[in-house]
Design an enzyme around this catalytic site. Structure first.
Site, PDB file in Angstrom:
ATOM      1  N   PHE A 152       0.951  -1.343  -0.033  1.00  0.00           N
ATOM      2  CA  PHE A 152       0.391  -0.260   0.016  1.00  0.00           C
ATOM      3  C   PHE A 152       1.028   1.580   0.111  1.00  0.00           C
ATOM      4  CE2 PHE A 152      -2.626   3.545   1.726  1.00  0.00           C
ATOM      5  CZ  PHE A 152      -3.830   3.664   1.306  1.00  0.00           C
ATOM      6  N   ASP A 237       9.782   2.768   1.729  1.00  0.00           N
ATOM      7  CA  ASP A 237       8.552   4.008   2.109  1.00  0.00           C
ATOM      8  C   ASP A 237       8.029   4.067   3.776  1.00  0.00           C
ATOM      9  OD1 ASP A 237       5.865   4.973   2.246  1.00  0.00           O
ATOM     10  OD2 ASP A 237       5.058   4.186   0.944  1.00  0.00           O
ATOM     11  N   LYS A 266       3.378  11.585   6.823  1.00  0.00           N
ATOM     12  CA  LYS A 266       2.115  11.163   7.983  1.00  0.00           C
ATOM     13  C   LYS A 266       2.822  11.774   8.979  1.00  0.00           C
ATOM     14  CE  LYS A 266       0.145   6.977   6.395  1.00  0.00           C
ATOM     15  NZ  LYS A 266      -1.251   7.279   6.090  1.00  0.00           N
TER      16      LYS A 266
HETATM   17  C1  LIG Z   1       3.076   3.122   3.578  1.00  0.00           C
HETATM   18  C2  LIG Z   1       2.218   3.602   2.806  1.00  0.00           C
HETATM   19  N1  LIG Z   1       2.388   4.718   2.045  1.00  0.00           N
HETATM   20  C3  LIG Z   1       1.806   6.058   1.780  1.00  0.00           C
HETATM   21  C4  LIG Z   1       1.214   5.952   1.551  1.00  0.00           C
HETATM   22  C5  LIG Z   1      -0.372   7.091   1.467  1.00  0.00           C
HETATM   23  O1  LIG Z   1      -0.482   8.464   2.400  1.00  0.00           O
HETATM   24  P1  LIG Z   1      -1.047   9.355   2.092  1.00  0.00           P
HETATM   25  O2  LIG Z   1      -2.248   9.097   2.650  1.00  0.00           O
HETATM   26  O3  LIG Z   1      -0.925  10.962   2.352  1.00  0.00           O
HETATM   27  O4  LIG Z   1      -1.037   9.905   0.603  1.00  0.00           O
HETATM   28  C6  LIG Z   1      -0.041   5.831   2.894  1.00  0.00           C
HETATM   29  C7  LIG Z   1      -0.969   5.850   3.690  1.00  0.00           C
HETATM   30  O5  LIG Z   1      -1.371   5.119   4.435  1.00  0.00           O
HETATM   31  C8  LIG Z   1       1.012   4.555   3.247  1.00  0.00           C
HETATM   32  O6  LIG Z   1       0.426   4.072   5.055  1.00  0.00           O
END
Ligand SMILES: Cc1ncc(COP(=O)(O)O)c(C=O)c1O
Length: 414
Positions: A152, A237, A266
């Site tokens: 994700f 990530d 975040k």
């Molecule tokens: C591992 C990971 N990458 C990227 C994102 C995307 O972040 P955003 O919701 O701020 O676009 C998330 C969101 O939950 C995430 O858990």
């Protein structure tokens, strides 16, 4: 207030009216629990009817430092009164110091500031492709990136193009080419998928939305070796896993792995503003030239000032220590429920994925029952619950939350 001083029931009056307005005017792209928050402090959220809930989601790790963290809020107030936005058309005095501090925290040389997590991922993909073209010599349009099944990384078209979740993709095609997905945790599959046009391996070091899946110990170190051997960028990530959530600054730290590129988001915005970043050395991020990438709000003075304060808090290490120590307690308490409605518990630090016996109900029905008892958690993938409280939570609050969880399980099984 004490942990016992909390909710008795959900659903009437102001709550119902607020939910009806949301349901009428807000796109139905989420399915929230029937709780309408109006204020919050530390690990506690208060709803429109004055009921209090222990937050065990922390906005998917965006509120790692607690709601209304004094240090972060003081910075925000100060910066609101000084300067909020000029765009990157001009320099502003907050961005450079923030970028220098973040680069130092990551032991890297440069920072590309963005806003949402998905933008950081998109930007990381663009940087990797440009690096492939300019540095590795991959022919135009031929680059590929290896990703992991059940990943994700966000919701944009390119990102859902390599999702294995049917609900993330259904109806949204056509998709962006150039991605190869292999099983998470299987370094041999990554080795087999890399070819001369591979520019990056993009992984969550611990998969969050998939259910807090911790990979086998050799996985990330082997990916590091493979990427170095085959001249491929390792992109971590850390948007949900990083910034103290797992008890270390970065989840990769648990395996002493240093990726070529960190994707952060975040918690970087302190639970106040969207702030994300791509962090890497000059030989990688230096491939971007003026006009090739940007964002009107990326690196704005308000976000930069808040991000700088967040980095300072992480440099002190207290949140990492709290998460590591209290995480052991949370995991021990949750593991004691295995065989009593819980099938498995995974995770590190104050981050736990809990698989529930599906006979007791779905993750959604159990989260509703927990909310009735004053504990807010989020279900993911059917019968998994995620516990990810703000890192300011106390041991007594964890005990209370797990007690409520045990009661909900007992009730569901009776
Ligand atoms: C591992 C990971 N990458 C990227 C994102 C995307 O972040 P955003 O919701 O701020 O676009 C998330 C969101 O939950 C995430 O858990």
């Amino acid at each position: 207030m004490t942990v016992a001083d909390t909710v008795t029931g959900i659903g009437a009056g102001a709550t119902a009216r607020a939910i009806e307005l949301d349901n009428t005017y807000v796109a139905h792209n989420y399915s929230p629990l029937p709780v309408v928050a109006t204020s919050a402090r530390g690990a506690w959220i208060t709803d429109v009817e004055g009921r209090r809930y222990l937050d065990c989601l922390a906005a998917y790790s965006a509120v790692n430092f607690g709601h209304h963290n004094d240090e972060i809020i003081a910075t925000a107030h100060r910066q609101l009164d000084a300067l909020t936005l000029v765009s990157r058309a001009f320099h502003a005095d907050q961005l450079g110091p923030f970028a220098a501090a973040l680069a130092e925290l990551c032991a890297k040389e440069m920072v590309l500031p963005m806003n949402s997590g998905a933008e950081a991922v998109e930007s990381g993909i663009k940087v990797a492709r440009k690096w492939g073209a300019d540095v590795k010599g991959v022919p135009a349009g031929m680059a590929n990136i290896i990703v992991a099944d059940n990943n994700f990384h966000g919701r944009t078209i390119s990102i859902v193009s390599f999702s294995s979740d049917p609900s993330a993709r259904g109806g949204f095609g056509p998709f962006t080419p150039g991605f190869r997905s292999v099983p998470f945790g299987d370094a041999d599959a990554v080795a087999a998928a890399i070819d001369e046009h591979t520019v990056a391996v993009l992984v969550e070091p611990i998969q969050g939305e998939a259910g807090i899946i911790v990979p086998p110990d050799g996985y990330l170190p082997r990916l590091r070796e493979l990427c170095t051997e085959r001249n491929v960028l390792l992109i971590a990530d850390e948007i949900q896993a990083g910034l103290a959530r797992t008890g270390r600054t970065f989840a990769c730290d648990h395996w002493d792995v240093v990726p070529d590129v960190y994707l952060l988001g975040k918690a970087l915005g302190g639970g106040v503003v969207p702030l994300s970043a791509v962090v890497a050395d000059r030989d990688v991020l230096g491939v971007l030239n003026p006009g090739e990438h940007g964002s009107t709000f990326g690196g704005n003075p308000l976000a930069a000032a808040i991000g700088h304060t967040v980095v300072g808090m992480l440099q002190r290490g207290e949140f990492q220590t709290r998460s590591a120590e209290l995480g052991l307690h949370l995991h021990a308490r949750l593991r004691a429920l295995v065989g009593h409605g819980v099938l498995a518990v995974r995770g590190l630090g104050l981050w736990a994925g809990v698989d529930i016996d599906p006979d007791l109900g779905t993750g959604k029905t159990l989260s509703k029952a927990l909310a009735e008892r004053g504990v807010l958690v989020k279900d993911t993938h059917g019968s998994t619950l995620r516990f990810a409280p703000p890192l300011v939570i106390t041991g007594a609050e964890i005990d209370w939350a797990v007690d409520q969880f045990a009661s909900v399980l007992a009730q569901a099984g009776s």
